[in-house]
Scaffold this motif. Structure first.
Motif, PDB file in Angstrom:
ATOM      1  N   VAL A 140       0.858  -1.194   0.000  1.00  0.00           N
ATOM      2  CA  VAL A 140       0.000   0.000   0.000  1.00  0.00           C
ATOM      3  C   VAL A 140       0.887   1.235   0.000  1.00  0.00           C
ATOM      4  O   VAL A 140       1.729   1.403   0.886  1.00  0.00           O
ATOM      5  CB  VAL A 140      -0.926   0.021   1.234  1.00  0.00           C
ATOM      6  CG1 VAL A 140      -1.812   1.265   1.223  1.00  0.00           C
ATOM      7  CG2 VAL A 140      -1.773  -1.231   1.301  1.00  0.00           C
ATOM      8  N   TYR A 141       0.692   2.117  -0.978  1.00  0.00           N
ATOM      9  CA  TYR A 141       1.573   3.280  -1.137  1.00  0.00           C
ATOM     10  C   TYR A 141       0.748   4.491  -1.570  1.00  0.00           C
ATOM     11  O   TYR A 141      -0.049   4.397  -2.506  1.00  0.00           O
ATOM     12  CB  TYR A 141       2.636   2.974  -2.191  1.00  0.00           C
ATOM     13  CG  TYR A 141       3.570   4.112  -2.506  1.00  0.00           C
ATOM     14  CD1 TYR A 141       4.627   4.424  -1.657  1.00  0.00           C
ATOM     15  CD2 TYR A 141       3.399   4.875  -3.662  1.00  0.00           C
ATOM     16  CE1 TYR A 141       5.491   5.464  -1.954  1.00  0.00           C
ATOM     17  CE2 TYR A 141       4.267   5.918  -3.962  1.00  0.00           C
ATOM     18  CZ  TYR A 141       5.315   6.211  -3.100  1.00  0.00           C
ATOM     19  OH  TYR A 141       6.165   7.245  -3.388  1.00  0.00           O
ATOM     20  N   ARG A 142       0.938   5.602  -0.887  1.00  0.00           N
ATOM     21  CA  ARG A 142       0.209   6.813  -1.255  1.00  0.00           C
ATOM     22  C   ARG A 142       1.021   7.653  -2.229  1.00  0.00           C
ATOM     23  O   ARG A 142       2.212   7.891  -2.022  1.00  0.00           O
ATOM     24  CB  ARG A 142      -0.111   7.659  -0.019  1.00  0.00           C
ATOM     25  CG  ARG A 142      -1.048   8.826  -0.345  1.00  0.00           C
ATOM     26  CD  ARG A 142      -1.448   9.588   0.895  1.00  0.00           C
ATOM     27  NE  ARG A 142      -0.341  10.396   1.404  1.00  0.00           N
ATOM     28  CZ  ARG A 142      -0.440  11.235   2.438  1.00  0.00           C
ATOM     29  NH1 ARG A 142      -1.585  11.345   3.081  1.00  0.00           N
ATOM     30  NH2 ARG A 142       0.593  11.921   2.846  1.00  0.00           N
ATOM     31  N   ILE A 143       0.377   8.104  -3.305  1.00  0.00           N
ATOM     32  CA  ILE A 143       0.995   8.993  -4.290  1.00  0.00           C
ATOM     33  C   ILE A 143       0.823  10.420  -3.802  1.00  0.00           C
ATOM     34  O   ILE A 143      -0.298  10.866  -3.538  1.00  0.00           O
ATOM     35  CB  ILE A 143       0.328   8.818  -5.671  1.00  0.00           C
ATOM     36  CG1 ILE A 143       0.533   7.389  -6.169  1.00  0.00           C
ATOM     37  CG2 ILE A 143       0.885   9.817  -6.672  1.00  0.00           C
ATOM     38  CD1 ILE A 143      -0.276   7.045  -7.394  1.00  0.00           C
ATOM     39  N   ASN A 144       1.918  11.142  -3.672  1.00  0.00           N
ATOM     40  CA  ASN A 144       1.862  12.474  -3.072  1.00  0.00           C
ATOM     41  C   ASN A 144       1.865  13.623  -4.075  1.00  0.00           C
ATOM     42  O   ASN A 144       1.448  14.727  -3.740  1.00  0.00           O
ATOM     43  CB  ASN A 144       3.053  12.661  -2.110  1.00  0.00           C
ATOM     44  CG  ASN A 144       2.960  11.753  -0.902  1.00  0.00           C
ATOM     45  OD1 ASN A 144       1.918  11.660  -0.275  1.00  0.00           O
ATOM     46  ND2 ASN A 144       4.045  11.055  -0.595  1.00  0.00           N
ATOM     47  N   GLN A 145       2.320  13.381  -5.298  1.00  0.00           N
ATOM     48  CA  GLN A 145       2.464  14.470  -6.259  1.00  0.00           C
ATOM     49  C   GLN A 145       1.096  14.905  -6.786  1.00  0.00           C
ATOM     50  O   GLN A 145       0.342  14.093  -7.325  1.00  0.00           O
ATOM     51  CB  GLN A 145       3.352  14.046  -7.434  1.00  0.00           C
ATOM     52  CG  GLN A 145       4.800  13.780  -7.063  1.00  0.00           C
ATOM     53  CD  GLN A 145       5.006  12.420  -6.424  1.00  0.00           C
ATOM     54  OE1 GLN A 145       4.094  11.594  -6.410  1.00  0.00           O
ATOM     55  NE2 GLN A 145       6.195  12.210  -5.878  1.00  0.00           N
TER      56      GLN A 145
END
Length: 395
Positions: A140-145
């Motif tokens: 699980v990884y959040r995209i910040n851009q």
């Protein structure tokens, strides 16, 4: 603005169909139990630690961080990129439900959220920037851009067919000297995935001018070449770092590494530094192949203690997944050998089918995707082993 996430498919071959057919995403670490009423991050961490007492501390912390994100930070309306295990394409959708603990799902993946899938045919090459940022052992990884999130939201509403031609891989001359070896590996594996995507889409178009399955074979060969290239780059970078630190104790294999007398003389004459001479020697040995598990272990013996090497790699793979799928060192080596042997059959023997002398062995996008993903995760586990032992490189 909504958030955006990447979720990696579980390692069970049935996960893709389950997620897409039931309109959900689900993750492992089920032994932590139902977190519906557990809101505090501290509580979740305590639950994970209690549920996995035999798992190494860093892995437990990683589990907890991802579960907290999935349970408490992911929200209805967020965009999800789903990295499928049986296709080089990516699915994209929106979260439409709260966190649930689903006992009707397989025991390894109980933490779930409902998702409305908009597309299941997005080529990875079209979201390469986002996928490259995803750590290879993270689920699980959040995209910040912000620009990535806006682009993904536009992609949600697109219905046009997408066929992205693969970019060239990083070549064997190692032109990207300033790029970390593992970043180059991920780029090269993404190139292999793009080939698999092209093969899958060409198969749907029923192109008859050539055998489409050969595109999958090219992707298979490229993925093994990417592994070989990464091991060479990784060993070189770590050897150069070690030789630049005279006071650091070195592994036994490093101490017995042989260098050409001509290079030794240049060091003695002061026309080359020891670091430059070693770099030249390693480049002159570019013919060495690091594909077979024994050769990979032999290569990393130059920079680290490799006692129980593949068992440690298997432990990382088992613990990082959290989905109940376990590995042994022998299984990891056997799987790699099978992948490499298939590569040799493709490159040298036309991939002939022993049961059908006039034909080739069957191959498809699902099998090729699983192979590429396996290579990436094994390499990431190797890197984890090397980095966790970085303070104790001797052997």
């Amino acid at each position: 603005m909504a958030q955006a996430w990447i979720v990696r498919a579980g390692r069970d071959d049935n996960y893709d169909a389950l997620a897409l057919d039931k309109h959900l995403i689900a993750v492992g670490w089920s032994a932590a139990g139902d977190l519906t009423g557990t809101v505090s991050p501290v509580e979740i961490k305590d639950r994970v630690r209690a549920a996995y007492p035999d798992v190494e501390g860093r892995a437990v912390e990683n589990f907890a961080i991802q579960l907290i994100a999935f349970r408490s930070r992911m929200a209805v309306g967020d965009v999800v990129l789903f990295l499928r295990a049986t296709s080089p394409d990516v699915a994209i959708g929106k979260v439409v439900g709260p966190y649930e603990y689903r006992t009707d799902l397989p025991s390894g993946i109980r933490h779930a959220r409902a998702v409305s899938w908009s597309r299941t045919d997005v080529p990875r090459a079209s979201v390469e920037r986002e996928v490259l940022a995803l750590p290879s052992l993270t689920t699980v990884y959040r995209i910040n851009q912000a620009d990535s999130i806006a682009r993904l939201e536009r992609l949600l509403g697109s219905t046009a067919p997408m066929l992205v031609l693969p970019e060239e891989p990083v070549n064997a001359a190692e032109r990207d000297h300033d790029v970390a070896p593992f970043t180059n590996l991920k780029r090269n594996l993404n190139y292999a995935r793009s080939l698999a995507t092209a093969g899958q889409h060409l198969a749907q178009l029923k192109v008859g001018a050539f055998e489409v399955s050969d595109v999958f074979r090219a992707a298979w060969v490229q993925s093994v070449a990417a592994l070989d290239h990464w091991v060479r780059q990784e060993v070189r970078a770590r050897m150069l770092k070690l030789v630049a630190q005279p006071s650091v104790q070195k592994p036994k294999a490093f101490a017995t590494f042989q260098m050409a007398l001509g290079l030794v003389e240049q060091v003695q004459l002061g026309t080359k530094t020891l670091v430059d001479a070693l770099d030249q020697q390693l480049r002159d040995q570019g013919h060495l192949v690091y594909q077979n598990p024994d050769k990979i272990r032999e290569g990393f013996a130059l920079v680290h203690d490799v006692k129980g090497f593949w068992d440690r790699v298997a432990q990382v793979l088992t613990q990082q997944g959290g989905d109940g799928v376990s590995f042994t060192g022998k299984e990891v080596q056997d799987q790699l050998r099978q992948i490499v042997q298939r590569r040799h059959k493709i490159a040298h023997e036309y991939d002939d089918d022993p049961d059908n002398p006039t034909g080739k062995r069957p191959i498809d996008g699902a099998e090729t995707t699983r192979t590429i993903d396996y290579i990436e995760q094994v390499a990431a586990a190797i890197l984890d082993v090397l980095n966790s032992a970085s303070d104790h490189p001797t052997g």
